[in-house]
Motif scaffolding. Structure first.
Motif, PDB file in Angstrom:
ATOM      1  N   HIS A  52     -72.069 -19.969 -66.392  1.00 50.16           N
ATOM      2  CA  HIS A  52     -71.047 -21.017 -66.415  1.00 50.16           C
ATOM      3  C   HIS A  52     -70.473 -21.202 -65.013  1.00 50.16           C
ATOM      4  CE1 HIS A  52     -67.688 -23.099 -68.914  1.00 50.16           C
ATOM      5  NE2 HIS A  52     -67.817 -23.658 -67.725  1.00 50.16           N
ATOM      6  N   GLY A  53     -70.194 -20.091 -64.334  1.00 51.55           N
ATOM      7  CA  GLY A  53     -69.726 -20.189 -62.963  1.00 51.55           C
ATOM      8  C   GLY A  53     -70.746 -20.873 -62.066  1.00 51.55           C
ATOM      9  N   MET A  54     -72.027 -20.594 -62.304  1.00 51.52           N
ATOM     10  CA  MET A  54     -73.092 -21.243 -61.539  1.00 51.52           C
ATOM     11  C   MET A  54     -73.109 -22.752 -61.796  1.00 51.52           C
ATOM     12  SD  MET A  54     -76.087 -18.407 -62.178  1.00 51.52           S
ATOM     13  CE  MET A  54     -75.921 -16.719 -61.576  1.00 51.52           C
ATOM     14  N   ALA A  55     -72.928 -23.135 -63.062  1.00 52.24           N
ATOM     15  CA  ALA A  55     -72.880 -24.558 -63.403  1.00 52.24           C
ATOM     16  C   ALA A  55     -71.679 -25.229 -62.742  1.00 52.24           C
ATOM     17  CB  ALA A  55     -72.817 -24.734 -64.918  1.00 52.24           C
ATOM     18  N   MET A  56     -70.555 -24.529 -62.689  1.00 54.61           N
ATOM     19  CA  MET A  56     -69.374 -25.067 -62.014  1.00 54.61           C
ATOM     20  C   MET A  56     -69.690 -25.360 -60.548  1.00 54.61           C
ATOM     21  SD  MET A  56     -66.577 -22.488 -63.715  1.00 54.61           S
ATOM     22  CE  MET A  56     -65.273 -22.885 -62.556  1.00 54.61           C
ATOM     23  N   ALA A  57     -70.422 -24.447 -59.911  1.00 57.93           N
ATOM     24  CA  ALA A  57     -70.765 -24.642 -58.505  1.00 57.93           C
ATOM     25  C   ALA A  57     -71.670 -25.849 -58.319  1.00 57.93           C
ATOM     26  CB  ALA A  57     -71.440 -23.384 -57.953  1.00 57.93           C
ATOM     27  N   LEU A  58     -72.643 -26.029 -59.202  1.00 57.40           N
ATOM     28  CA  LEU A  58     -73.522 -27.196 -59.106  1.00 57.40           C
ATOM     29  C   LEU A  58     -72.718 -28.487 -59.214  1.00 57.40           C
ATOM     30  CD1 LEU A  58     -76.625 -26.171 -61.274  1.00 57.40           C
ATOM     31  CD2 LEU A  58     -76.343 -26.005 -58.796  1.00 57.40           C
ATOM     32  N   GLU A  59     -71.739 -28.482 -60.116  1.00 54.56           N
ATOM     33  CA  GLU A  59     -70.887 -29.665 -60.269  1.00 54.56           C
ATOM     34  C   GLU A  59     -70.056 -29.897 -59.006  1.00 54.56           C
ATOM     35  OE1 GLU A  59     -69.006 -30.775 -64.200  1.00 54.56           O
ATOM     36  OE2 GLU A  59     -67.221 -30.109 -63.101  1.00 54.56           O
ATOM     37  N   GLU A  60     -69.501 -28.841 -58.455  1.00 59.65           N
ATOM     38  CA  GLU A  60     -68.679 -28.967 -57.253  1.00 59.65           C
ATOM     39  C   GLU A  60     -69.502 -29.420 -56.048  1.00 59.65           C
ATOM     40  OE1 GLU A  60     -65.460 -25.507 -58.535  1.00 59.65           O
ATOM     41  OE2 GLU A  60     -67.222 -24.995 -57.338  1.00 59.65           O
ATOM     42  N   LEU A  61     -70.750 -28.973 -55.965  1.00 59.11           N
ATOM     43  CA  LEU A  61     -71.620 -29.367 -54.863  1.00 59.11           C
ATOM     44  C   LEU A  61     -72.142 -30.793 -55.023  1.00 59.11           C
ATOM     45  CD1 LEU A  61     -73.679 -26.064 -54.517  1.00 59.11           C
ATOM     46  CD2 LEU A  61     -72.025 -26.946 -52.853  1.00 59.11           C
ATOM     47  N   GLY A  62     -72.019 -31.344 -56.224  1.00 58.69           N
ATOM     48  CA  GLY A  62     -72.466 -32.705 -56.465  1.00 58.69           C
ATOM     49  C   GLY A  62     -73.965 -32.867 -56.537  1.00 58.69           C
ATOM     50  N   VAL A  63     -74.691 -31.805 -56.917  1.00 61.23           N
ATOM     51  CA  VAL A  63     -76.157 -31.863 -56.905  1.00 61.23           C
ATOM     52  C   VAL A  63     -76.775 -32.148 -58.277  1.00 61.23           C
ATOM     53  CG1 VAL A  63     -76.343 -30.357 -54.894  1.00 61.23           C
ATOM     54  CG2 VAL A  63     -76.376 -29.349 -57.194  1.00 61.23           C
ATOM     55  N   LEU A  64     -75.957 -32.302 -59.310  1.00 59.88           N
ATOM     56  CA  LEU A  64     -76.534 -32.540 -60.641  1.00 59.88           C
ATOM     57  C   LEU A  64     -77.498 -33.733 -60.660  1.00 59.88           C
ATOM     58  CD1 LEU A  64     -76.773 -31.849 -63.638  1.00 59.88           C
ATOM     59  CD2 LEU A  64     -74.765 -33.308 -64.040  1.00 59.88           C
ATOM     60  N   PRO A  65     -77.207 -34.856 -59.981  1.00 55.88           N
ATOM     61  CA  PRO A  65     -78.143 -35.986 -60.020  1.00 55.88           C
ATOM     62  C   PRO A  65     -79.523 -35.672 -59.454  1.00 55.88           C
ATOM     63  CG  PRO A  65     -75.982 -36.725 -59.279  1.00 55.88           C
ATOM     64  CD  PRO A  65     -75.947 -35.229 -59.290  1.00 55.88           C
ATOM     65  N   SER A  66     -79.675 -34.537 -58.780  1.00 57.74           N
ATOM     66  CA  SER A  66     -80.983 -34.157 -58.253  1.00 57.74           C
ATOM     67  C   SER A  66     -81.941 -33.725 -59.354  1.00 57.74           C
ATOM     68  CB  SER A  66     -80.835 -33.010 -57.240  1.00 57.74           C
ATOM     69  OG  SER A  66     -80.049 -33.397 -56.137  1.00 57.74           O
ATOM     70  N   PHE A  67     -81.417 -33.407 -60.540  1.00 55.08           N
ATOM     71  CA  PHE A  67     -82.249 -32.880 -61.624  1.00 55.08           C
ATOM     72  C   PHE A  67     -82.700 -33.985 -62.570  1.00 55.08           C
ATOM     73  CE2 PHE A  67     -79.667 -29.400 -60.087  1.00 55.08           C
ATOM     74  CZ  PHE A  67     -80.597 -28.373 -59.980  1.00 55.08           C
ATOM     75  N   ASP A  68     -83.824 -33.718 -63.233  1.00 50.59           N
ATOM     76  CA  ASP A  68     -84.355 -34.664 -64.210  1.00 50.59           C
ATOM     77  C   ASP A  68     -84.152 -34.182 -65.649  1.00 50.59           C
ATOM     78  OD1 ASP A  68     -85.654 -36.541 -62.280  1.00 50.59           O
ATOM     79  OD2 ASP A  68     -86.725 -34.712 -61.744  1.00 50.59           O
ATOM     80  N   ALA A  69     -83.979 -32.884 -65.827  1.00 50.68           N
ATOM     81  CA  ALA A  69     -83.823 -32.329 -67.170  1.00 50.68           C
ATOM     82  C   ALA A  69     -83.073 -31.009 -67.078  1.00 50.68           C
ATOM     83  CB  ALA A  69     -85.182 -32.105 -67.827  1.00 50.68           C
ATOM     84  N   VAL A  70     -82.335 -30.688 -68.133  1.00 51.59           N
ATOM     85  CA  VAL A  70     -81.609 -29.418 -68.233  1.00 51.59           C
ATOM     86  C   VAL A  70     -82.044 -28.716 -69.507  1.00 51.59           C
ATOM     87  CG1 VAL A  70     -79.351 -28.321 -68.515  1.00 51.59           C
ATOM     88  CG2 VAL A  70     -79.606 -30.252 -66.936  1.00 51.59           C
ATOM     89  N   TYR A  71     -82.533 -27.486 -69.355  1.00 51.21           N
ATOM     90  CA  TYR A  71     -82.964 -26.659 -70.478  1.00 51.21           C
ATOM     91  C   TYR A  71     -82.008 -25.473 -70.601  1.00 51.21           C
ATOM     92  CZ  TYR A  71     -87.416 -29.163 -70.277  1.00 51.21           C
ATOM     93  OH  TYR A  71     -88.390 -30.140 -70.289  1.00 51.21           O
ATOM     94  N   GLY A  72     -81.517 -25.208 -71.809  1.00 47.68           N
ATOM     95  CA  GLY A  72     -80.599 -24.097 -71.991  1.00 47.68           C
ATOM     96  C   GLY A  72     -80.919 -23.291 -73.230  1.00 47.68           C
ATOM     97  N   ALA A  73     -80.786 -21.981 -73.118  1.00 50.92           N
ATOM     98  CA  ALA A  73     -80.990 -21.080 -74.247  1.00 50.92           C
ATOM     99  C   ALA A  73     -79.674 -20.408 -74.591  1.00 50.92           C
ATOM    100  CB  ALA A  73     -82.044 -20.017 -73.914  1.00 50.92           C
ATOM    101  N   SER A  74     -79.248 -20.533 -75.834  1.00 52.70           N
ATOM    102  CA  SER A  74     -78.046 -19.866 -76.325  1.00 52.70           C
ATOM    103  C   SER A  74     -76.836 -20.265 -75.483  1.00 52.70           C
ATOM    104  CB  SER A  74     -78.277 -18.351 -76.327  1.00 52.70           C
ATOM    105  OG  SER A  74     -77.314 -17.684 -77.089  1.00 52.70           O
ATOM    106  N   ALA A  75     -76.130 -19.300 -74.867  1.00 60.53           N
ATOM    107  CA  ALA A  75     -74.976 -19.651 -74.046  1.00 60.53           C
ATOM    108  C   ALA A  75     -75.374 -20.567 -72.897  1.00 60.53           C
ATOM    109  CB  ALA A  75     -74.315 -18.385 -73.494  1.00 60.53           C
TER     110      ALA A  75
END
Length: 321
Positions: A52-75
């Motif tokens: 979750h902290g890692m995801a927060m950093a990606l949001e703060e860095l503004g890099v989410l639009p660089s991705f095409d898909a997000v895969y998540g398991a459980s949490a």
């Protein structure tokens, strides 16, 4: 695309691709490079505070639009959903003691209730206490792929195709996080029943690659020097007996997950198309049901810091131009 441009893009590693897309303002659905970049987020119940902290950093860095898909398991699916709806930072409140102590309660088992109440988490916390913007997830051009384990076949299943409205996302999140015994009986979606993704694919790199990803950034919840301890003989017996009644197809994946995790580590640790971000080696051990506020806050901070540090060099050229 000219051949020389294609060759240059093919040579980009994961970090370089993120930096290039971020620097050029590349958006999903409007790419000028040949890559499909996937974000994969590991589960682990309370260990999900790291990712979750890692995801927060990606949001703060503004890099989410660089991705095409997000895969998540459980949490990891929960954290992926927060990122895709643009509320990863705001949702830090979901780890506050007044929330986490209600979601995870070992004493509740004495009354026949679930130790981990994912129904309360998804339908109360995410609707009213720390609202998740489900429509924003559906509207995001970056596709969301929560993974779960089929209770009758034991296969890892991508639930993306069934995400059609807010309720379907909520049910998919419950299915992905339905830990055997701890979270209650399997979650039904249509004619199928599902349990926690961790039984079949705790780090869904293989699914992302099988679906066309050419580069994968992985947010891990285990340190690189952390050995996943196999369940004790008693735990194996208890869980296998439970699964044989509730989710018979998951017995094999449960018993074989240790070997499968070792195989994944061998294959993907130095894979040229995969970049993994892990908690630092001084990060604390966190069990699946840890609730300590100081411990979880520390995990959030460490995940945030290591991600910003890992991606800093790749994003620096953007800052200096």
């Amino acid at each position: 695309m000219p051949d020389d441009d294609r060759t240059a893009h093919d040579a980009l590693g994961v970090g370089e691709l993120i930096g290039h897309r971020h620097r050029t303002g590349s958006l999903p659905g409007q790419r000028r490079d040949p890559h499909r970049l996937a974000l994969v987020i590991e589960g682990g119940a309370s260990r999900g505070a790291f990712s979750h902290g890692m995801a927060m950093a990606l949001e703060e860095l503004g890099v989410l639009p660089s991705f095409d898909a997000v895969y998540g398991a459980s949490a990891g699916a929960l954290n992926g959903a927060w990122l895709l709806c643009g509320r990863a930072r705001d949702s830090e409140r979901a780890w506050a003691p007044e929330v986490i102590d209600r979601v995870i309660s070992p004493i509740r088992a004495l009354r026949g209730g679930p130790v981990v109440d994912t129904r309360y988490l998804v339908h109360t916390v995410y609707e009213r206490l720390v609202p998740m913007d489900f429509p924003a997830i559906l509207a995001n051009p970056i596709t969301f792929h929560p993974i779960a384990t089929d209770a009758d076949t034991g296969a890892a299943v991508d639930l993306h195709a069934g995400l059609t409205d807010s309720r379907s996302i909520q049910i998919a999140l419950r299915a992905s996080t339905c830990m055997p015994i701890l979270a209650g009986k399997p979650v039904r979606i249509g004619a199928r029943r599902y349990v926690d993704a961790g039984l079949s694919e705790a780090v869904p790199i293989r699914t992302a690659l099988a679906q066309g990803a050419t580069r994968v950034l992985v947010l891990r919840t285990r340190r690189d020097n952390e050995i996943a301890r196999p369940p004790s003989a008693l735990e194996n017996q208890v869980v296998a007996r439970y699964l044989s009644r509730r989710a018979p197809g998951a017995v094999g994946p449960w018993l074989g997950r240790g070997q499968r995790q070792l195989a994944d580590e061998r294959e993907f640790t130095d894979h040229p198309a995969v970049l993994q971000i892990r908690p630092p080696r001084n990060a604390p051990d966190i069990s699946r049901t840890d609730r300590g506020a100081e411990l979880l806050t520390r995990a959030l901070s460490l995940g945030r810091e290591v991600t910003a540090r890992t991606l800093a060099d790749y994003l620096t050229p953007m800052i200096s131009t």
